[in-house]
Structures are given as C-alpha cells and as structure tokens.
Design a protein around this motif. Sequence first.
Motif, PDB file in Angstrom:
ATOM      1  N   LYS A   1       0.834  -1.211   0.000  1.00  0.00           N
ATOM      2  CA  LYS A   1       0.000   0.000   0.000  1.00  0.00           C
ATOM      3  C   LYS A   1       0.868   1.260   0.000  1.00  0.00           C
ATOM      4  O   LYS A   1       0.662   2.159  -0.811  1.00  0.00           O
TER       5      LYS A   1
ATOM      6  N   ASN B   1      -9.667  -4.384   1.414  1.00  0.00           N
ATOM      7  CA  ASN B   1     -10.174  -5.711   1.035  1.00  0.00           C
ATOM      8  C   ASN B   1      -9.158  -6.809   1.344  1.00  0.00           C
ATOM      9  O   ASN B   1      -9.531  -7.885   1.817  1.00  0.00           O
ATOM     10  N   LYS B   2      -7.895  -6.541   1.095  1.00  0.00           N
ATOM     11  CA  LYS B   2      -6.857  -7.536   1.415  1.00  0.00           C
ATOM     12  C   LYS B   2      -6.763  -7.760   2.923  1.00  0.00           C
ATOM     13  O   LYS B   2      -6.605  -8.899   3.389  1.00  0.00           O
TER      14      LYS B   2
ATOM     15  N   ASN C   1      -8.406  -1.283  -2.107  1.00  0.00           N
ATOM     16  CA  ASN C   1      -7.732  -2.544  -2.382  1.00  0.00           C
ATOM     17  C   ASN C   1      -7.063  -3.077  -1.112  1.00  0.00           C
ATOM     18  O   ASN C   1      -7.173  -4.262  -0.779  1.00  0.00           O
TER      19      ASN C   1
ATOM     20  N   ASN D   1      -6.354   2.541  -4.183  1.00  0.00           N
ATOM     21  CA  ASN D   1      -5.304   1.832  -3.458  1.00  0.00           C
ATOM     22  C   ASN D   1      -5.762   1.521  -2.029  1.00  0.00           C
ATOM     23  O   ASN D   1      -5.550   0.414  -1.526  1.00  0.00           O
TER      24      ASN D   1
END
Length: 110
Positions: free
Chosen positions: A56, A87-88, A84, A81
């Motif tokens: 990140k 979610n990870k 994302n 970003n």
Amino acid sequence: MKTLKTICLVLFLMGFTSAIAQNPEKKAQKFTDNITKVLNLTAEESKGVYEIQLEKFSTAKKIRKMYADQPEIKKEKLKANGKNTYNKMKNLLGKEKMKAWNAYKKSKRN
C-alpha cells in the motif's frame, strides 16, 4: 515578528515533509506493530499485514510521484489503493478483527 512566523512556518514544513518522506518499510512496520498489539495478531497474521501495508505505502508513494501535477487523478488512484488494501486486510484478518480495528481507530480520534 514576521521573521518569527516565517521561521515557524519553515520548521513546520520541514517536519511535515520529513514525516511524509518516511520510507514505506518504516511506515508499514509502524502500522503492523500497532495493529498487532491492538488485535493480538499471530506471527503469520502480522507478517501478512506487513506485506499488505508495504505494498500500500509503496504504491501510494509511486502514485503521488506519478500524478503530482494531476490532483484529481492522484486522489482517485489513492482512494482505489486504499480500497484494495482494505479488502486484502479483511480477507486476511476477517470481518470481526477489522471491526475491532475500526472501532479502535474511531476511539483514538475522539
């Protein structure tokens, strides 16, 4: 008096830019240490968090550099970003730990 204000402004900006310039590895480690302590993460979870956060912060640094003169695109890319990354993190830690982390962050703001 005007000189004193100028000096204070320069010192503030120097401190601010040094905080921003902090490398992604240090930022990822600081974040990982904090969330590991708060959520009592396992070594495996902690390692996963570090890898996600490193990606990140590295990506964000590239985005800021690449789109420095395009603030709207930069904002959009940084937001994507962040989503994302969220979610990870949710996939790694699960909904309950993410809720606990969000509650902790919210309590720190107040």
